[in-house]
Write a protein that holds these residues in place. Structure first.
Motif, PDB file in Angstrom:
ATOM      1  N   LEU A 129     -37.899  43.142 -10.264  1.00  8.64           N
ATOM      2  CA  LEU A 129     -38.386  42.620  -8.993  1.00  8.64           C
ATOM      3  C   LEU A 129     -39.900  42.460  -8.983  1.00  8.64           C
ATOM      4  O   LEU A 129     -40.441  41.560  -8.324  1.00  8.64           O
ATOM      5  CB  LEU A 129     -37.947  43.547  -7.852  1.00  8.64           C
ATOM      6  N   GLN A 130     -40.585  43.311  -9.739  1.00  4.33           N
ATOM      7  CA  GLN A 130     -42.043  43.216  -9.819  1.00  4.33           C
ATOM      8  C   GLN A 130     -42.500  42.138 -10.800  1.00  4.33           C
ATOM      9  O   GLN A 130     -43.696  41.862 -10.908  1.00  4.33           O
ATOM     10  CB  GLN A 130     -42.633  44.568 -10.215  1.00  4.33           C
ATOM     11  N   GLY A 131     -41.532  41.553 -11.515  1.00  4.70           N
ATOM     12  CA  GLY A 131     -41.860  40.451 -12.418  1.00  4.70           C
ATOM     13  C   GLY A 131     -42.481  40.865 -13.727  1.00  4.70           C
ATOM     14  O   GLY A 131     -43.174  40.074 -14.368  1.00  4.70           O
ATOM     15  N   GLU A 132     -42.233  42.125 -14.170  1.00  3.52           N
ATOM     16  CA  GLU A 132     -42.766  42.544 -15.462  1.00  3.52           C
ATOM     17  C   GLU A 132     -42.071  41.740 -16.559  1.00  3.52           C
ATOM     18  O   GLU A 132     -40.852  41.792 -16.695  1.00  3.52           O
ATOM     19  CB  GLU A 132     -42.559  44.039 -15.677  1.00  3.52           C
ATOM     20  N   PRO A 133     -42.811  41.003 -17.365  1.00  2.00           N
ATOM     21  CA  PRO A 133     -42.184  40.061 -18.299  1.00  2.00           C
ATOM     22  C   PRO A 133     -41.516  40.710 -19.493  1.00  2.00           C
ATOM     23  O   PRO A 133     -40.617  40.129 -20.082  1.00  2.00           O
ATOM     24  CB  PRO A 133     -43.366  39.193 -18.754  1.00  2.00           C
ATOM     25  N   ASP A 134     -41.949  41.904 -19.860  1.00  2.04           N
ATOM     26  CA  ASP A 134     -41.442  42.503 -21.098  1.00  2.04           C
ATOM     27  C   ASP A 134     -40.679  43.794 -20.848  1.00  2.04           C
ATOM     28  O   ASP A 134     -40.799  44.752 -21.598  1.00  2.04           O
ATOM     29  CB  ASP A 134     -42.611  42.778 -22.059  1.00  2.04           C
ATOM     30  N   TYR A 135     -39.908  43.834 -19.748  1.00  2.00           N
ATOM     31  CA  TYR A 135     -39.136  45.042 -19.510  1.00  2.00           C
ATOM     32  C   TYR A 135     -38.135  45.220 -20.652  1.00  2.00           C
ATOM     33  O   TYR A 135     -37.548  44.269 -21.151  1.00  2.00           O
ATOM     34  CB  TYR A 135     -38.418  44.990 -18.160  1.00  2.00           C
ATOM     35  N   THR A 136     -37.997  46.471 -21.076  1.00  2.00           N
ATOM     36  CA  THR A 136     -37.169  46.747 -22.244  1.00  2.00           C
ATOM     37  C   THR A 136     -35.993  47.674 -21.942  1.00  2.00           C
ATOM     38  O   THR A 136     -35.170  47.907 -22.814  1.00  2.00           O
ATOM     39  CB  THR A 136     -38.013  47.404 -23.352  1.00  2.00           C
ATOM     40  N   ASP A 137     -35.951  48.210 -20.738  1.00  2.44           N
ATOM     41  CA  ASP A 137     -34.894  49.175 -20.446  1.00  2.44           C
ATOM     42  C   ASP A 137     -33.793  48.579 -19.580  1.00  2.44           C
ATOM     43  O   ASP A 137     -32.993  49.299 -19.001  1.00  2.44           O
ATOM     44  CB  ASP A 137     -35.473  50.431 -19.788  1.00  2.44           C
ATOM     45  N   CYS A 138     -33.759  47.268 -19.466  1.00  2.45           N
ATOM     46  CA  CYS A 138     -32.641  46.607 -18.789  1.00  2.45           C
ATOM     47  C   CYS A 138     -31.517  46.384 -19.799  1.00  2.45           C
ATOM     48  O   CYS A 138     -31.723  46.350 -21.001  1.00  2.45           O
ATOM     49  CB  CYS A 138     -33.073  45.268 -18.196  1.00  2.45           C
ATOM     50  N   HIS A 139     -30.319  46.188 -19.296  1.00  2.00           N
ATOM     51  CA  HIS A 139     -29.184  45.839 -20.129  1.00  2.00           C
ATOM     52  C   HIS A 139     -28.706  44.461 -19.687  1.00  2.00           C
ATOM     53  O   HIS A 139     -29.181  43.916 -18.705  1.00  2.00           O
ATOM     54  CB  HIS A 139     -28.085  46.884 -19.975  1.00  2.00           C
ATOM     55  N   ASN A 140     -27.751  43.902 -20.425  1.00  5.79           N
ATOM     56  CA  ASN A 140     -27.280  42.546 -20.125  1.00  5.79           C
ATOM     57  C   ASN A 140     -28.475  41.598 -19.938  1.00  5.79           C
ATOM     58  O   ASN A 140     -28.521  40.791 -19.011  1.00  5.79           O
ATOM     59  CB  ASN A 140     -26.404  42.526 -18.861  1.00  5.79           C
ATOM     60  N   GLU A 141     -29.446  41.692 -20.844  1.00  9.02           N
ATOM     61  CA  GLU A 141     -30.708  40.977 -20.665  1.00  9.02           C
ATOM     62  C   GLU A 141     -30.544  39.469 -20.565  1.00  9.02           C
ATOM     63  O   GLU A 141     -31.176  38.811 -19.748  1.00  9.02           O
ATOM     64  CB  GLU A 141     -31.671  41.281 -21.831  1.00  9.02           C
ATOM     65  N   TRP A 142     -29.692  38.915 -21.436  1.00  5.18           N
ATOM     66  CA  TRP A 142     -29.581  37.462 -21.524  1.00  5.18           C
ATOM     67  C   TRP A 142     -28.168  36.990 -21.190  1.00  5.18           C
ATOM     68  O   TRP A 142     -27.184  37.598 -21.588  1.00  5.18           O
ATOM     69  CB  TRP A 142     -29.919  36.990 -22.936  1.00  5.18           C
ATOM     70  N   VAL A 143     -28.097  35.866 -20.480  1.00  4.33           N
ATOM     71  CA  VAL A 143     -26.835  35.122 -20.382  1.00  4.33           C
ATOM     72  C   VAL A 143     -26.751  34.292 -21.653  1.00  4.33           C
ATOM     73  O   VAL A 143     -27.693  33.567 -21.993  1.00  4.33           O
ATOM     74  CB  VAL A 143     -26.816  34.205 -19.143  1.00  4.33           C
ATOM     75  N   LEU A 144     -25.642  34.402 -22.358  1.00  4.96           N
ATOM     76  CA  LEU A 144     -25.510  33.795 -23.681  1.00  4.96           C
ATOM     77  C   LEU A 144     -24.454  32.695 -23.690  1.00  4.96           C
ATOM     78  O   LEU A 144     -23.453  32.778 -22.956  1.00  4.96           O
ATOM     79  CB  LEU A 144     -25.115  34.864 -24.709  1.00  4.96           C
ATOM     80  N   LEU A 145     -24.653  31.716 -24.545  1.00  3.17           N
ATOM     81  CA  LEU A 145     -23.612  30.725 -24.816  1.00  3.17           C
ATOM     82  C   LEU A 145     -22.691  31.263 -25.907  1.00  3.17           C
ATOM     83  O   LEU A 145     -23.059  32.161 -26.671  1.00  3.17           O
ATOM     84  CB  LEU A 145     -24.230  29.396 -25.250  1.00  3.17           C
ATOM     85  N   LEU A 146     -21.508  30.681 -25.995  1.00  2.00           N
ATOM     86  CA  LEU A 146     -20.516  31.176 -26.946  1.00  2.00           C
ATOM     87  C   LEU A 146     -21.039  31.149 -28.372  1.00  2.00           C
ATOM     88  O   LEU A 146     -20.818  32.101 -29.139  1.00  2.00           O
ATOM     89  CB  LEU A 146     -19.227  30.348 -26.833  1.00  2.00           C
ATOM     90  N   ASN A 147     -21.720  30.087 -28.764  1.00  2.00           N
ATOM     91  CA  ASN A 147     -22.215  30.003 -30.145  1.00  2.00           C
ATOM     92  C   ASN A 147     -23.249  31.089 -30.444  1.00  2.00           C
ATOM     93  O   ASN A 147     -23.352  31.580 -31.572  1.00  2.00           O
ATOM     94  CB  ASN A 147     -22.805  28.617 -30.426  1.00  2.00           C
ATOM     95  N   GLU A 148     -24.016  31.506 -29.417  1.00  2.00           N
ATOM     96  CA  GLU A 148     -24.980  32.585 -29.607  1.00  2.00           C
ATOM     97  C   GLU A 148     -24.265  33.917 -29.819  1.00  2.00           C
ATOM     98  O   GLU A 148     -24.685  34.738 -30.636  1.00  2.00           O
ATOM     99  CB  GLU A 148     -25.904  32.675 -28.397  1.00  2.00           C
TER     100      GLU A 148
END
Length: 329
Positions: A129-148
């Motif tokens: 929420l604070q917009g920290e660009p390099d947060y590292t302790d989140c999970h499910n970081e990226w929505v991925l496509l099937l090929n990824e």
């Protein structure tokens, strides 16, 4: 009655679940947790307290550890046991226990309680929420496509599949439950559970889940350099990260996506698959009719502002009217 109060205090049991504790823990385990309190003790010390020979309770202690009644750690070569907590026990029980014997009303209450605990334990994703660009302790970081996802599977040193705790707890849809993949051996412990898959088995599974309409998420963001971590296959109705993101308004920040759907109306067959598959209403029936190949069909509308970039629409579009476009990040 005193035992119940002492156990609930130490174990962090919500009051509404106390009448159903016998599904989660035995009376003897309750007594042990209450006696332990905030202490860490050896197996021999616990045996003395329980007035039983140590060899006779070793297996019992290990069972309690695997089921998250107890925690275990080694300090200076000495194995110590301490009390677990209800949040972790619930996670284990919903995935590997007979969770659905609980009444539906109770399961709904547990889901609501666990979701709030999830938010608290992640500090309501304040970094996001604070917009920290390099947060590292989140999970499910990226929505991925099937090929990824398939690329991550190809580079994974291990592949372990587990039931999804979100889906088991929420139970709001009929999608598959065994959908969480661990691809990093460092994230697998002696009480992780699940089963190992070959690469081909894992790819077959994620393709099936993609056809079901489940979105793919995972990380870490720099997995190509550090190796893949996890892949989840999610729905918006059960998945805690997506539910949290919708509640907190973190679309575009977390889970993040590299893509956005592009809709070519001229190629659209108006079959409606995209509208039925989209978890966020980006594709929808607008209530009007359109003529296609001499037939009246329900009109499809697209709002890119609602797109999370999961690609579930594009993968199913028979006319090739939807493609995923890489965003500038």
């Amino acid at each position: 009655m005193q035992l119940l109060k002492d156990f609930s205090r130490v174990f962090g049991v919500p009051a509404f679940i106390e009448p159903y504790l016998h599904f989660f823990v035995t009376e003897e385990e309750m007594r042990l947790v209450a006696v332990l309190g905030n202490r860490s003790l050896t197996g021999e010390e616990i045996a003395t307290i329980m007035a039983k020979p140590y060899q006779g309770i070793k297996g019992w202690l290990e069972s309690a550890y695997w089921r998250h009644i107890l925690n275990r750690e080694e300090k200076d070569g000495v194995v110590l046991y301490s009390a677990g907590n209800f949040y972790d026990r619930l996670d284990n029980f919903c995935k590997f226990g007979n969770y659905h014997v609980l009444p539906r009303k109770v399961r709904d209450e547990l889901d609501a309680w666990c979701f709030e605990e999830y938010l608290k334990r992640n500090n309501y994703f304040e970094k996001v929420l604070q917009g920290e660009p390099d947060y590292t302790d989140c999970h499910n970081e990226w929505v991925l496509l099937l090929n990824e996802v398939e690329e991550m599977i190809d580079s994974a040193p291990v592949i372990r599949v587990l039931p999804c705790n979100c889906k088991m707890l929420a139970g709001r849809c009929d999608h598959s439950r065994e959908v969480c993949l661990i691809l990093d051996p460092q994230r697998i412990s002696d009480r992780t559970g699940g089963r190992d898959l070959t690469r081909e088995e894992a790819k077959e599974l994620v393709r099936k889940l993609d056809q079901e309409g489940l979105m793919h998420t995972g990380g870490p963001p720099d997995w190509r350099e550090k190796g893949p971590g996890v892949v989840c296959n999610c729905c918006a109705c059960c998945c805690y990260p997506f539910r949290a993101a919708m509640r907190l308004g973190t679309r575009g920040k977390w889970p993040r996506s590299r893509y956005l759907a592009h809709y070519d109306r001229a190629k659209c067959l108006f079959c409606g698959l995209c509208a039925r598959r989209c978890h966020f209403g980006a594709f929808y029936f607008d209530g009007t009719k359109v003529k296609k190949n001499g037939r009246l069909k329900s009109n499809i509308a697209f709002n890119p502002e609602l797109c999370w970039g999961c690609g579930i629409c594009a993968g199913a579009c028979p006319g090739g009217a939807i493609v995923m476009i890489r965003k500038v990040i």
